[in-house]
Design a protein around this motif. Sequence first.
Motif, PDB file in Angstrom:
ATOM      1  N   VAL A  37       0.986  -1.303  -0.001  1.00 36.40           N
ATOM      2  CA  VAL A  37      -0.075   0.082   0.099  1.00 36.40           C
ATOM      3  C   VAL A  37       0.871   1.222   0.100  1.00 36.40           C
ATOM      4  O   VAL A  37       1.749   1.367   0.985  1.00 36.40           O
ATOM      5  N   ASP A  55      -3.244   7.884  -5.710  1.00 33.44           N
ATOM      6  CA  ASP A  55      -3.070   8.743  -6.605  1.00 33.44           C
ATOM      7  C   ASP A  55      -2.137   8.326  -7.866  1.00 33.44           C
ATOM      8  O   ASP A  55      -2.501   7.319  -8.444  1.00 33.44           O
ATOM      9  N   SER A 107       7.727  11.435  -1.629  1.00 32.03           N
ATOM     10  CA  SER A 107       8.747  11.006  -2.518  1.00 32.03           C
ATOM     11  C   SER A 107       8.735  12.081  -3.753  1.00 32.03           C
ATOM     12  O   SER A 107      10.050  12.340  -3.958  1.00 32.03           O
ATOM     13  N   THR A 123      -5.901   4.051  -6.827  1.00 31.89           N
ATOM     14  CA  THR A 123      -6.561   3.106  -6.119  1.00 31.89           C
ATOM     15  C   THR A 123      -6.615   3.172  -4.569  1.00 31.89           C
ATOM     16  O   THR A 123      -5.715   2.608  -4.211  1.00 31.89           O
ATOM     17  N   VAL A 179      -6.923   2.322  -0.751  1.00 31.05           N
ATOM     18  CA  VAL A 179      -7.496   1.249   0.060  1.00 31.05           C
ATOM     19  C   VAL A 179      -7.583   1.474   1.468  1.00 31.05           C
ATOM     20  O   VAL A 179      -6.887   2.645   1.772  1.00 31.05           O
ATOM     21  N   GLY A 189       3.460   6.500   3.801  1.00 30.77           N
ATOM     22  CA  GLY A 189       3.994   7.830   4.066  1.00 30.77           C
ATOM     23  C   GLY A 189       3.291   8.086   5.179  1.00 30.77           C
ATOM     24  O   GLY A 189       2.954   7.473   6.164  1.00 30.77           O
ATOM     25  N   ALA A 243      10.657  23.378   1.027  1.00 32.39           N
ATOM     26  CA  ALA A 243      11.866  23.773   0.148  1.00 32.39           C
ATOM     27  C   ALA A 243      11.172  24.582  -0.957  1.00 32.39           C
ATOM     28  O   ALA A 243      10.275  25.025  -1.175  1.00 32.39           O
ATOM     29  N   TYR A 302      19.521  23.283   4.191  1.00 27.56           N
ATOM     30  CA  TYR A 302      20.316  22.472   3.428  1.00 27.56           C
ATOM     31  C   TYR A 302      20.109  23.030   1.963  1.00 27.56           C
ATOM     32  O   TYR A 302      19.435  23.589   1.637  1.00 27.56           O
ATOM     33  N   TRP A 320      10.871   7.887   8.653  1.00 26.45           N
ATOM     34  CA  TRP A 320      12.059   8.076   8.252  1.00 26.45           C
ATOM     35  C   TRP A 320      12.956   9.352   8.471  1.00 26.45           C
ATOM     36  O   TRP A 320      14.029   9.818   8.267  1.00 26.45           O
ATOM     37  N   GLY A 369      13.008  12.397   7.518  1.00 26.76           N
ATOM     38  CA  GLY A 369      13.277  13.153   6.522  1.00 26.76           C
ATOM     39  C   GLY A 369      14.604  12.534   5.527  1.00 26.76           C
ATOM     40  O   GLY A 369      15.270  13.196   4.814  1.00 26.76           O
TER      41      GLY A 369
HETATM   42  C1  LIG Z   1      10.477  19.066   0.992  1.00 29.47           C
HETATM   43  C2  LIG Z   1      11.163  17.581   1.269  1.00 29.47           C
HETATM   44  C3  LIG Z   1      12.185  17.359   1.066  1.00 29.47           C
HETATM   45  C4  LIG Z   1      12.880  15.937   1.440  1.00 29.47           C
HETATM   46  N1  LIG Z   1      14.307  15.737   0.887  1.00 29.47           N
HETATM   47  C5  LIG Z   1      14.618  14.636   1.267  1.00 29.47           C
HETATM   48  C6  LIG Z   1      16.024  14.276   0.824  1.00 29.47           C
HETATM   49  O1  LIG Z   1      16.686  15.154   0.094  1.00 29.47           O
HETATM   50  N2  LIG Z   1      16.371  12.820   0.949  1.00 29.47           N
HETATM   51  C7  LIG Z   1      15.664  12.121   1.485  1.00 29.47           C
HETATM   52  O2  LIG Z   1      16.186  10.828   1.952  1.00 29.47           O
HETATM   53  N3  LIG Z   1      14.474  12.190   1.871  1.00 29.47           N
HETATM   54  C8  LIG Z   1      13.918  13.581   1.726  1.00 29.47           C
HETATM   55  N4  LIG Z   1      12.487  13.743   2.110  1.00 29.47           N
HETATM   56  C9  LIG Z   1      11.700  12.871   3.025  1.00 29.47           C
HETATM   57  C10 LIG Z   1      11.537  11.870   1.806  1.00 29.47           C
HETATM   58  O3  LIG Z   1      10.657  12.566   0.931  1.00 29.47           O
HETATM   59  C11 LIG Z   1      10.608  10.640   2.703  1.00 29.47           C
HETATM   60  O4  LIG Z   1      11.096  10.233   3.701  1.00 29.47           O
HETATM   61  C12 LIG Z   1      10.203   9.631   1.613  1.00 29.47           C
HETATM   62  O5  LIG Z   1       9.836  10.120   0.294  1.00 29.47           O
HETATM   63  C13 LIG Z   1       9.019   8.685   2.150  1.00 29.47           C
HETATM   64  O6  LIG Z   1       8.927   7.627   1.151  1.00 29.47           O
HETATM   65  P1  LIG Z   1       7.432   6.931   1.354  1.00 29.47           P
HETATM   66  O7  LIG Z   1       7.523   5.850   0.248  1.00 29.47           O
HETATM   67  O8  LIG Z   1       7.547   6.200   2.681  1.00 29.47           O
HETATM   68  O9  LIG Z   1       6.132   7.772   1.500  1.00 29.47           O
HETATM   69  P2  LIG Z   1       5.676   8.509   0.287  1.00 29.47           P
HETATM   70  O10 LIG Z   1       6.302   9.074  -0.737  1.00 29.47           O
HETATM   71  O11 LIG Z   1       4.802   9.587   1.146  1.00 29.47           O
HETATM   72  O12 LIG Z   1       4.740   7.549  -0.346  1.00 29.47           O
HETATM   73  C14 LIG Z   1       3.393   7.162   0.423  1.00 29.47           C
HETATM   74  C15 LIG Z   1       2.417   6.870  -0.799  1.00 29.47           C
HETATM   75  O13 LIG Z   1       1.099   6.270  -0.133  1.00 29.47           O
HETATM   76  C16 LIG Z   1       0.146   6.914  -0.801  1.00 29.47           C
HETATM   77  N5  LIG Z   1      -0.846   6.403  -0.092  1.00 29.47           N
HETATM   78  C17 LIG Z   1      -1.465   7.205   1.186  1.00 29.47           C
HETATM   79  N6  LIG Z   1      -2.602   6.459   1.722  1.00 29.47           N
HETATM   80  C18 LIG Z   1      -3.108   5.571   0.661  1.00 29.47           C
HETATM   81  C19 LIG Z   1      -3.930   4.635   0.825  1.00 29.47           C
HETATM   82  N7  LIG Z   1      -5.022   4.719   1.601  1.00 29.47           N
HETATM   83  N8  LIG Z   1      -4.079   3.756  -0.532  1.00 29.47           N
HETATM   84  C20 LIG Z   1      -3.170   3.836  -1.356  1.00 29.47           C
HETATM   85  N9  LIG Z   1      -2.072   4.858  -1.460  1.00 29.47           N
HETATM   86  C21 LIG Z   1      -1.873   5.531  -0.537  1.00 29.47           C
HETATM   87  C22 LIG Z   1       0.414   8.136  -1.113  1.00 29.47           C
HETATM   88  O14 LIG Z   1      -0.453   8.784  -2.140  1.00 29.47           O
HETATM   89  C23 LIG Z   1       1.882   8.367  -1.461  1.00 29.47           C
HETATM   90  O15 LIG Z   1       2.132   8.166  -2.838  1.00 29.47           O
HETATM   91  C24 LIG Z   1      11.922  15.177   2.019  1.00 29.47           C
HETATM   92  C25 LIG Z   1      10.716  15.372   2.407  1.00 29.47           C
HETATM   93  C26 LIG Z   1      10.200  16.695   1.937  1.00 29.47           C
HETATM   94  C27 LIG Z   1       8.788  17.082   2.244  1.00 29.47           C
END
Ligand SMILES: Cc1cc2nc3c(=O)[nH]c(=O)nc-3n(C[C@H](O)[C@H](O)[C@H](O)COP(=O)(O)OP(=O)(O)OC[C@H]3O[C@@H](n4cnc5c(N)ncnc54)[C@H](O)[C@@H]3O)c2cc1C
Length: 375
Positions: free
Chosen positions: A7, A33, A40, A168, A170, A196, A219, A242, A326, A328
Amino acid sequence: MTRVAVVGGGALGATAARDLAARDADTVLYERDDLASGASGRAAGIAYDAFAEDIDAAVAARAVERFRELDAADAIDFVDHPYVWFARAGDDRRAEAVRESADRMRANGRDVETLTPDEFADWFPALAGADVAAAALARDAGYLDPASYVTAMGERAASAGADLRTGTPVRLAADGTAVETPAGTERFDAVLVAAGAHTKRLLADIDVAIPMKPYRVQALVTDPLDGSERVPTCYDATGGRYARPRDDGLLVGDGTQEREFDPDDYDETADPEFERASIDWLEDVRRDETAGPSVRRSWAGLCTATPDRDPLLGEVREGLYVATGWHGHGFMRAPALGERVAEQILGGDGIAPFDPKRFDGDEEFSVVEGMTVDD
Ligand SMILES: Cc1cc2nc3c(=O)[nH]c(=O)nc-3n(C[C@H](O)[C@H](O)[C@H](O)COP(=O)(O)OP(=O)(O)OC[C@H]3O[C@@H](n4cnc5c(N)ncnc54)[C@H](O)[C@@H]3O)c2cc1C
């Protein structure tokens, strides 16, 4: 064949889906979405292996290795670029922390060097105004467009046989090994929740509590600036900002708000105050009076915090896995953490210090941002 639902189509979920499918699991990735529509797609795309704890250093080194493999296969453009972090003159506490962090990284085999103020000034004239007291340099570092990584991993997941269902949303169902989609309920042997900032809310629906709080960070990218490529990826521990080159200008980040935000109700645009303070900071550290930076675009997004600042990665209930928290640093570690949790789901070892069951789930804690050098 093990049937697994992932998910969330961010960096973590896309990596795990690819690695599950490549290991012959019958994998379905659900994304509400588009791929990379969460944090990410908003990340700065900075990656390095400069971590002080041994497990973090090993994870980050593996992640950088995978970024480079994808770059060699022309799937992404990973730009090798040094990462420096520093404390400014007068900030003795953080200067000491910078030196200590570099020592610990070296002890973990990382290619990290401590720089004197003179060495820093010689090597990085583009940061002539920084007036550092202590600095450290990591060579195993670079940057990339974060969405391009998620897209590449999504394509590889699909090529390996995963079923990618974007658009989709969930909910978790039953004991957590079934998901409800608008089309009905589907059962799996295992479900990985990598949603996330929404991860806690999804789990709460089936009475699984995790101690995680989304917090807001910001950012911006400047208009083109002369010499931007000569600015190393850098973190000013004193100034709390940064930067890295991007689109012929500079990407500047932080603007962290250390409190819990509602993932369904937060401001996705950056604050004017964040923009002003970031431009002031850039003018200060670059000390370049010829061309003042201006903001081309800016945004905000959510990071995820835990009580001990370590991730929540692994099984929370039989067949139900979680990947969040995570601080950040989720993008740069996703290639390795997604791989490790995929292996765990298929019977491998997890990462013990990141086991989500180390917490009861109802712990009280304050949000502390991830980039600080303070322990
Ligand atoms: C401005 C900014 C700068 C950053 N810079 C860095 C960097 O330089 N280096 C670094 O390591 N990290 C950085 N980070 C942190 C990094 O973005 C996150 O730690 C990382 O992208 C998290 O990835 P993820 O796959 O866990 O979550 P996400 O990328 O948030 O993915 C989760 C996904 O789950 C989906 N979702 C949510 N609910 C549901 C549901 N009910 N059903 C289906 N899908 C769902 C969402 O739509 C989303 O696409 C930054 C963050 C931000 C905001």
